[in-house]
Design a protein around this motif. Structure first.
Motif, PDB file in Angstrom:
ATOM      1  N   GLY A  56       0.802  -1.221   0.000  1.00 39.20           N
ATOM      2  CA  GLY A  56       0.000   0.000   0.000  1.00 39.20           C
ATOM      3  C   GLY A  56       0.832   1.267   0.000  1.00 39.20           C
ATOM      4  N   ASN A  57       2.146   1.122   0.122  1.00 36.47           N
ATOM      5  CA  ASN A  57       3.036   2.284   0.131  1.00 36.47           C
ATOM      6  C   ASN A  57       3.543   2.539  -1.284  1.00 36.47           C
ATOM      7  N   TRP A  58       3.775   3.794  -1.590  1.00 32.18           N
ATOM      8  CA  TRP A  58       4.222   4.163  -2.936  1.00 32.18           C
ATOM      9  C   TRP A  58       4.933   5.498  -2.884  1.00 32.18           C
ATOM     10  N   GLY A  59       5.551   5.864  -3.971  1.00 32.18           N
ATOM     11  CA  GLY A  59       6.237   7.147  -3.976  1.00 32.18           C
ATOM     12  C   GLY A  59       6.901   7.454  -5.297  1.00 32.18           C
ATOM     13  N   GLY A  60       7.718   8.480  -5.248  1.00 35.66           N
ATOM     14  CA  GLY A  60       8.430   8.977  -6.412  1.00 35.66           C
ATOM     15  C   GLY A  60       8.723  10.450  -6.205  1.00 35.66           C
ATOM     16  N   TYR A  61       8.999  11.141  -7.292  1.00 34.89           N
ATOM     17  CA  TYR A  61       9.245  12.582  -7.245  1.00 34.89           C
ATOM     18  C   TYR A  61       7.934  13.306  -7.528  1.00 34.89           C
ATOM     19  N   TYR A  73       9.933  20.585  -9.309  1.00 33.21           N
ATOM     20  CA  TYR A  73       9.741  19.473  -8.388  1.00 33.21           C
ATOM     21  C   TYR A  73       9.583  19.995  -6.970  1.00 33.21           C
ATOM     22  N   ILE A  74       8.703  19.350  -6.224  1.00 25.32           N
ATOM     23  CA  ILE A  74       8.519  19.687  -4.816  1.00 25.32           C
ATOM     24  C   ILE A  74       9.543  18.882  -4.039  1.00 25.32           C
ATOM     25  N   ASP A  75      10.398  19.589  -3.320  1.00 26.39           N
ATOM     26  CA  ASP A  75      11.517  18.930  -2.676  1.00 26.39           C
ATOM     27  C   ASP A  75      12.003  19.766  -1.500  1.00 26.39           C
ATOM     28  N   SER A  76      13.073  19.316  -0.884  1.00 29.79           N
ATOM     29  CA  SER A  76      13.640  20.039   0.247  1.00 29.79           C
ATOM     30  C   SER A  76      15.140  19.796   0.310  1.00 29.79           C
ATOM     31  N   LYS A  77      15.884  20.878   0.358  1.00 31.75           N
ATOM     32  CA  LYS A  77      17.334  20.776   0.548  1.00 31.75           C
ATOM     33  C   LYS A  77      17.695  21.030   2.007  1.00 31.75           C
ATOM     34  N   ASP A  78      16.889  21.845   2.682  1.00 32.44           N
ATOM     35  CA  ASP A  78      17.212  22.268   4.040  1.00 32.44           C
ATOM     36  C   ASP A  78      16.083  21.985   5.033  1.00 32.44           C
ATOM     37  N   GLY A  79      15.162  21.111   4.664  1.00 34.94           N
ATOM     38  CA  GLY A  79      14.025  20.802   5.526  1.00 34.94           C
ATOM     39  C   GLY A  79      12.755  21.482   5.064  1.00 34.94           C
ATOM     40  N   TRP A  80      12.846  22.749   4.623  1.00 32.30           N
ATOM     41  CA  TRP A  80      11.680  23.484   4.150  1.00 32.30           C
ATOM     42  C   TRP A  80      11.315  23.037   2.737  1.00 32.30           C
ATOM     43  N   GLY A  86      15.119  21.076 -10.306  1.00 29.58           N
ATOM     44  CA  GLY A  86      15.653  19.724 -10.449  1.00 29.58           C
ATOM     45  C   GLY A  86      15.152  18.793  -9.362  1.00 29.58           C
ATOM     46  N   LYS A  87      15.343  17.486  -9.559  1.00 24.80           N
ATOM     47  CA  LYS A  87      14.949  16.458  -8.594  1.00 24.80           C
ATOM     48  C   LYS A  87      16.082  16.247  -7.591  1.00 24.80           C
ATOM     49  N   TYR A  88      15.731  16.074  -6.330  1.00 25.32           N
ATOM     50  CA  TYR A  88      16.715  15.775  -5.293  1.00 25.32           C
ATOM     51  C   TYR A  88      16.371  14.475  -4.590  1.00 25.32           C
ATOM     52  N   ASP A  89      15.285  14.464  -3.820  1.00 25.70           N
ATOM     53  CA  ASP A  89      14.875  13.268  -3.096  1.00 25.70           C
ATOM     54  C   ASP A  89      13.438  12.910  -3.442  1.00 25.70           C
ATOM     55  N   LYS A 105      12.627  10.768   0.999  1.00 23.15           N
ATOM     56  CA  LYS A 105      13.412   9.684   0.419  1.00 23.15           C
ATOM     57  C   LYS A 105      12.543   8.435   0.289  1.00 23.15           C
ATOM     58  N   ARG A 106      13.104   7.405  -0.251  1.00 22.24           N
ATOM     59  CA  ARG A 106      12.392   6.129  -0.376  1.00 22.24           C
ATOM     60  C   ARG A 106      12.716   5.319   0.865  1.00 22.24           C
TER      61      ARG A 106
END
Length: 137
Positions: A56-61, A73-80, A86-89, A105-106
């Motif tokens: 039931g778990n899934w993910g991606g960018y 992409y919705i992401d975080s380099k510093d927590g915010w 670009g893609k990070y995690d 992360k995965r």
């Protein structure tokens, strides 16, 4: 509940469908925030790219599908959490029955997506409760 989304969707904080508008995730000045549309922020619409699913778990960018930050992409380099070119995690949606926990992360034990001062943030603490608003069409 736990199924990989193949179309665009929005996220909202909580699991109460009556509170969708107040808990809707939006973008304001490039940052992900939670709140009513009167806050001047536009609703965040995303799709999952480079996706995976395990049980039931899934993910991606998470890629923005509309507005000024389309294709970011919705992401975080510093927590915010913010929109990046670009893609990070990737993120992991952990199925909890009536809601999801969203982890960075995965990793089922990655930092949790929470709301802090109406902004989204990944932190290693008690996870938030998140729901998906599927966009029709």
């Amino acid at each position: 509940m736990g199924r990989l989304r193949t179309r665009e969707f929005s996220l909202y904080n909580g699991s109460d469908p009556k509170a969708v508008e107040m808990g809707m995730v939006r973008l304001k000045d490039g940052y992900a925030v939670v709140g009513h549309s009167a806050s001047g922020a536009s609703r965040l619409y995303v799709k999952v790219v480079d996706s995976w699913q395990e049980g039931g778990n899934w993910g991606g960018y998470l890629q923005v599908t509309r507005g000024d930050y389309k294709d970011y992409y919705i992401d975080s380099k510093d927590g915010w959490v913010a929109a990046y070119s670009g893609k990070y995690d990737p993120v992991t949606f952990v199925d909890k029955g009536d809601h999801y926990e969203i982890r960075q992360k995965r990793d089922l034990n990655g930092s949790s997506l929470i709301v802090q001062n109406n902004k989204l943030r990944f932190r290693p603490q008690t996870p938030g409760q998140w729901s998906i608003y599927d966009v029709s069409g």
